[in-house]
Scaffold this active site. Sequence first.
Site, PDB file in Angstrom:
ATOM      1  N   LYS A  61     -10.595  -1.222   8.132  1.00 12.82           N
ATOM      2  CA  LYS A  61      -9.304  -1.094   8.801  1.00 12.82           C
ATOM      3  C   LYS A  61      -9.528  -0.547  10.205  1.00 12.82           C
ATOM      4  CE  LYS A  61      -6.274   2.350   7.985  1.00 12.82           C
ATOM      5  NZ  LYS A  61      -5.182   3.138   7.355  1.00 12.82           N
ATOM      6  N   GLU A 113       0.870  -1.185   0.000  1.00 11.74           N
ATOM      7  CA  GLU A 113       0.000   0.000   0.000  1.00 11.74           C
ATOM      8  C   GLU A 113       0.903   1.230   0.000  1.00 11.74           C
ATOM      9  OE1 GLU A 113      -2.282   2.226   3.639  1.00 11.74           O
ATOM     10  OE2 GLU A 113      -2.487   0.048   3.524  1.00 11.74           O
ATOM     11  N   THR A 157      -3.933   6.023   2.601  1.00 13.26           N
ATOM     12  CA  THR A 157      -4.222   7.407   2.998  1.00 13.26           C
ATOM     13  C   THR A 157      -5.063   8.117   1.933  1.00 13.26           C
ATOM     14  OG1 THR A 157      -1.996   7.348   3.975  1.00 13.26           O
ATOM     15  CG2 THR A 157      -3.208   9.390   4.187  1.00 13.26           C
TER      16      THR A 157
END
Length: 210
Positions: free
Chosen positions: A129, A40, A69
């Site tokens: 998450k 990621e 993000t």
Amino acid sequence: MTPMEMILEQKIVAVIRHADKQSIVPILEALSAGGVKIAEITAETPKVGGIIETSVNHMGKEMCIGAGTVLDPETAQKTLAAGAKFVVSPALNTETLAFTKRYNVLNIPGVMTPTEILTAYEYGAKMVKIFPANTFGPDYIKNILGPLPHVQAMVTGGITIENMNNYFAKGAAAAGLGSSLVNAKTLKTNEDYKQLTAKAKNVVAKLGER
């Protein structure tokens, strides 16, 4: 194999911050050589679109590469256009979830409370998450999954090689490892990248001890 299937199988997502076009391919090569096949790349990184494009062009057949993000639909669109296969967020943004659902893209939003988790699922999330996971620790995962057994939870934030299996034991489906695995700013020499490969191998071996 879809990104979701790969994450559930591999369980480890390398979270890469502060990389650039020169360093990203050696980083991904080192991780892949160590057995970590999902990465990621965080979207606050300058020129992240070009970095993701470079990553996918060089390592896309070997690794599943996503964007982290991702705070809004515009960032999601930019990173997906660059080739990202999934997006991850530190918070819950329903507009971003609606956008990614429209294009059948895996979106893993950051959540903490049961209300946020249910809201994420109602807007189409297939995995969430729990962030920052270390704030409440592994038992929080067990407590959340008691009344919400259908939830696929990835834990991120303070997850290390040493403590990740504690979270898996409590029901976490995957874990995002950031600076405890990859610290892009410290990678300067071939020896540094060899050590990153060794660290990735250690993660995979530790995972096998569950």
